[in-house]
Motif scaffolding. Structure first.
Motif, short mmCIF file in Angstrom:
data_model
loop_
_atom_site.label_atom_id
_atom_site.label_comp_id
_atom_site.label_asym_id
_atom_site.label_seq_id
_atom_site.Cartn_x
_atom_site.Cartn_y
_atom_site.Cartn_z
N SER A 252 -53.50 26.27 -42.53
CA SER A 252 -52.86 25.33 -43.43
C SER A 252 -52.28 26.06 -44.63
CB SER A 252 -53.87 24.27 -43.87
OG SER A 252 -53.23 23.24 -44.56
N ILE A 253 -51.05 25.69 -44.97
CA ILE A 253 -50.32 26.30 -46.08
C ILE A 253 -50.08 25.21 -47.11
CG2 ILE A 253 -48.22 27.55 -46.71
CD1 ILE A 253 -47.96 27.99 -43.55
N ASP A 254 -50.29 25.53 -48.39
CA ASP A 254 -50.11 24.53 -49.43
C ASP A 254 -49.55 25.18 -50.69
OD1 ASP A 254 -50.71 22.25 -51.34
OD2 ASP A 254 -51.63 21.51 -49.50
N THR A 255 -48.96 24.34 -51.55
CA THR A 255 -48.41 24.83 -52.82
C THR A 255 -49.24 24.38 -54.02
OG1 THR A 255 -46.98 22.89 -52.98
CG2 THR A 255 -46.04 24.87 -51.97
N LYS B 31 -40.44 28.23 -52.24
CA LYS B 31 -39.91 27.64 -51.01
C LYS B 31 -39.81 28.66 -49.88
CE LYS B 31 -35.89 25.40 -49.00
NZ LYS B 31 -34.56 24.83 -49.19
N LYS B 32 -39.27 29.84 -50.14
CA LYS B 32 -39.06 30.83 -49.09
C LYS B 32 -40.38 31.16 -48.38
CE LYS B 32 -37.12 35.45 -48.31
NZ LYS B 32 -38.11 35.88 -47.35
N ASP B 33 -41.40 31.50 -49.16
CA ASP B 33 -42.69 31.86 -48.56
C ASP B 33 -43.34 30.66 -47.85
OD1 ASP B 33 -42.38 34.41 -49.50
OD2 ASP B 33 -43.73 34.16 -51.21
N PHE B 34 -43.22 29.49 -48.44
CA PHE B 34 -43.80 28.29 -47.84
C PHE B 34 -43.17 28.01 -46.48
CE2 PHE B 34 -44.07 23.73 -47.11
CZ PHE B 34 -45.39 23.46 -47.39
N PRO C 268 -45.05 30.55 -41.26
CA PRO C 268 -45.36 30.58 -39.82
C PRO C 268 -44.66 31.71 -39.06
CG PRO C 268 -44.96 28.35 -40.53
CD PRO C 268 -44.57 29.24 -41.67
N LEU C 269 -43.47 32.09 -39.49
CA LEU C 269 -42.75 33.19 -38.83
C LEU C 269 -43.53 34.50 -38.91
CD1 LEU C 269 -39.11 32.47 -40.06
CD2 LEU C 269 -40.02 32.10 -37.75
N SER D 136 -36.11 22.40 -43.76
CA SER D 136 -36.30 23.84 -43.52
C SER D 136 -37.57 24.10 -42.73
CB SER D 136 -36.34 24.60 -44.85
OG SER D 136 -35.14 24.42 -45.56
N CYS D 137 -38.60 23.35 -43.00
CA CYS D 137 -39.86 23.50 -42.27
C CYS D 137 -39.68 23.16 -40.79
CB CYS D 137 -40.95 22.61 -42.86
SG CYS D 137 -41.52 23.13 -44.49
N THR D 138 -38.88 22.15 -40.49
CA THR D 138 -38.64 21.77 -39.10
C THR D 138 -37.96 22.89 -38.34
OG1 THR D 138 -38.49 19.44 -39.71
CG2 THR D 138 -37.54 20.07 -37.58
N GLU D 139 -36.97 23.50 -38.96
CA GLU D 139 -36.24 24.60 -38.31
C GLU D 139 -37.19 25.74 -37.94
OE1 GLU D 139 -32.40 27.49 -39.14
OE2 GLU D 139 -32.99 26.02 -40.64
N VAL D 140 -38.06 26.12 -38.85
CA VAL D 140 -39.03 27.19 -38.58
C VAL D 140 -40.06 26.74 -37.54
CG1 VAL D 140 -40.89 28.56 -39.60
CG2 VAL D 140 -38.70 28.37 -40.78
N ALA D 141 -40.52 25.51 -37.65
CA ALA D 141 -41.52 25.01 -36.70
C ALA D 141 -41.00 25.10 -35.27
CB ALA D 141 -41.88 23.56 -37.04
N LEU D 142 -39.76 24.78 -35.05
CA LEU D 142 -39.19 24.84 -33.69
C LEU D 142 -39.17 26.27 -33.15
CD1 LEU D 142 -36.33 22.21 -33.98
CD2 LEU D 142 -38.52 21.98 -32.79
#
Length: 131
Positions: free
Chosen positions: A14-17, A33-36, A40-41, A66-72
């Motif tokens: 789990s990742i949180d800010t 934002k970038k690190d968050f 997962p990458l 942006s999270c969706t793009e990385v998740a896929l």
């Protein structure tokens, strides 16, 4: 939801800010934002490292496209993507007119939307990503 997932899965990353929540729950803390978005990458170096399930939830909700793009990129074939607060008009960032990029990215996949009982528009959506 972190507590629920930890109790139900073999492993939960789990990742949180939020510093206080991250410390309390022993989560990975990021402050930009970038690190968050890209965290997962850093964990997906090969097919074996891909995730069975990725959940997008919590703040900062403005980063969700942006999270969706990385998740896929980080899900195994047949993996599940879950997005909380899907198209909820009662949450400023999550209404029907938002999620522009996410809607495009997920267009090829069938969604399941789950409405929470006793709430006007609390919804969670999921997709099986059979890429």
């Amino acid at each position: 939801s972190t507590l629920w997932w930890r109790d139900k899965t073999r492993q939960c990353i789990s990742i949180d800010t939020d510093p206080s929540w991250a410390e309390k729950m022993n989560l990975i803390l990021v402050d930009n934002k970038k690190d968050f978005v890209e965290y997962p990458l850093n964990l997906c170096h090969s097919e074996e490292d891909l995730f069975d399930c990725i959940i997008i939830d919590g703040d900062p909700t403005a980063w969700r496209d942006s999270c969706t793009e990385v998740a896929l990129k980080c899900l195994k074939k047949g993996g599940t993507l879950i997005i909380d607060n899907w198209l909820q008009d009662t949450i400023p960032c999550c209404g029907k007119n938002d999620w522009t990029e996410t809607k495009k990215l997920l267009e090829p996949y069938a969604s399941n939307v789950h409405q929470q009982h006793n709430h006007v528009d609390w919804k969670t959506a999921s997709w099986i990503i059979d890429k």
